[in-house]
Design a protein around this motif. Structure first.
Motif, PDB file in Angstrom:
ATOM      1  N   GLY A 161     -26.617  77.310   2.719  1.00  0.00           N
ATOM      2  CA  GLY A 161     -26.444  75.842   2.834  1.00  0.00           C
ATOM      3  C   GLY A 161     -26.892  74.946   1.549  1.00  0.00           C
ATOM      4  N   VAL A 192     -20.410  69.050   2.300  1.00  0.00           N
ATOM      5  CA  VAL A 192     -20.267  69.067   3.839  1.00  0.00           C
ATOM      6  C   VAL A 192     -20.740  70.412   4.585  1.00  0.00           C
ATOM      7  N   GLY A 193     -19.933  71.521   3.858  1.00  0.00           N
ATOM      8  CA  GLY A 193     -20.077  72.645   4.522  1.00  0.00           C
ATOM      9  C   GLY A 193     -21.667  73.250   4.223  1.00  0.00           C
ATOM     10  N   ILE A 243     -23.672  71.225   6.697  1.00  0.00           N
ATOM     11  CA  ILE A 243     -23.824  71.871   8.186  1.00  0.00           C
ATOM     12  C   ILE A 243     -24.404  73.365   8.255  1.00  0.00           C
ATOM     13  N   ILE A 248     -28.295  72.471   8.220  1.00  0.00           N
ATOM     14  CA  ILE A 248     -28.723  71.702   9.282  1.00  0.00           C
ATOM     15  C   ILE A 248     -28.822  72.689  10.859  1.00  0.00           C
ATOM     16  N   THR A 249     -27.703  73.627  10.921  1.00  0.00           N
ATOM     17  CA  THR A 249     -27.755  74.687  11.735  1.00  0.00           C
ATOM     18  C   THR A 249     -28.527  75.805  11.684  1.00  0.00           C
TER      19      THR A 249
END
Length: 347
Positions: free
Chosen positions: A228, A299-300, A303, A306-307
């Motif tokens: 990320g 954006v990827g 994500i 965050i996850t």
């Protein structure tokens, strides 16, 4: 036949010896069932008549009802059931002093005897182990019946044998003609028990935990968080490069316009203007593509960041027998160099 019909009609209401006196309503129901059975027999519907007689006899037992029921069973092929029914009628008639009825019932039973099918279960000494139990059609067969040819109605019958510590045995046999069918029970095989591992106490093994959806990396976290970070970094670089190319395209186009080589609508008057305009368009297209790709990467990466699950803390590391430094955070840096993009990671 006339004598037999007269006996049937006269005996139909004679109660069986020792039977409890039914109530008025029960007697009425039994009579109605008996009359329906007689009508069905007269019409040749023997299979439907037998249950009527059987229920009538269960409600209000009578010698005559049992005689009609036995006659019905004989006509439907249940010869062994009919044979024992006629013998019961003969015994009850003898007790009641009705000698003529006894004679007729015994004659009917004797006529069925040569037509009976019999099943004999043989247990040789090698198979006669302690605790052996036999069943025929689910009903226990006592040792006194072992080797005895028992009259049975034609059809399929199931013989089973079982004993503690042995594998059960079962056989299906069909009897469809007069005579004796003999079945020999084989020696049962000892039951096999699953072998236990040496030193095993026989307790069930501990449950196996399913693997986590994200296997931990060598540093104790998951690879999703570093990926990320890299994705966000590359996305930011892409946004920057796309924006820079956009400014460069605008500057080139302005140079063609300010120099008088092209007008505001993009129409050029000489080769220099055409070259400058084409260069501006190419830089603009590349800048747009790079900008979009950078936005998607950013954006990827966000994500993934965050996850991503959090890395275990120091207390959890100590509980696993590792020092707190075994889960040092992983960091990544992204930057631009002359004509290149660089990524660096540190522990």
């Amino acid at each position: 036949m006339a004598l037999l019909s007269a006996l049937v009609a006269l005996a139909s209401r004679a109660p069986a010896a020792g039977a409890a006196e039914p109530t008025r309503e029960e007697r009425a129901a039994a009579v109605a069932l008996f009359d329906e059975g007689r009508a069905l027999m007269a019409a040749g519907n023997h299979a439907e008549a037998c249950p009527k007689f059987a229920e009538s006899h269960a409600i209000d037992p009578g010698i005559g009802t049992l005689f009609n029921l036995s006659d019905c069973y004989e006509r439907t092929g249940k010869l062994a059931t009919a044979w024992i029914g006629f013998r019961d009628v003969a015994a009850a008639s003898l007790s009641a002093g009705q000698t003529e009825r006894e004679r007729v019932a015994r004659a009917r039973a004797a006529a069925l005897e040569p037509r009976l099918s019999r099943l004999q279960i043989v247990v040789p000494p090698a198979a006669s182990i302690a605790g052996l139990g036999l069943t025929r059609d689910g009903v226990a067969v006592g040792r006194a019946l072992w080797g005895t040819a028992v009259p049975l109605d034609p059809g399929e019958h199931r013989i089973a044998a079982a004993a503690p510590g042995y594998e059960p045995w079962e056989l299906k046999v069909t009897i469809d003609k007069p005579g004796v069918v003999s079945v020999t029970v084989p020696a049962l095989e000892r039951a096999t028990e699953p072998a236990s591992a040496p030193g095993s106490s026989g307790a069930p093994p501990p449950p196996v935990r399913p693997p986590a959806s994200d296997p931990p990396s060598a540093q104790g976290g998951t690879i999703r968080k570093p990926l990320g970070m890299v994705g966000v970094g590359l996305g930011v670089v892409g946004l920057g490069v796309g924006t820079a190319l956009g400014f460069m395209a605008k500057s080139t186009f302005d140079k063609a316009t300010d120099g008088g080589h092209c007008d505001e609508a993009g129409r050029c008057v000489d080769q220099t203007g055409l070259d400058l305009r084409d260069d501006a368009v190419a830089k603009g297209n590349i800048g747009t593509a790079v900008f979009i790709a950078g936005a998607a990467l950013a954006v990827g990466g966000a994500i993934l960041w965050i996850t991503a699950p959090s890395a275990p803390d120091a207390a959890a590391a100590s509980a696993r027998g590792r020092g707190p430094t075994a889960y040092a955070p992983w960091s990544a840096r992204v930057g631009l160099g002359p004509g290149s993009v660089w990524i660096a990671g540190t522990l």
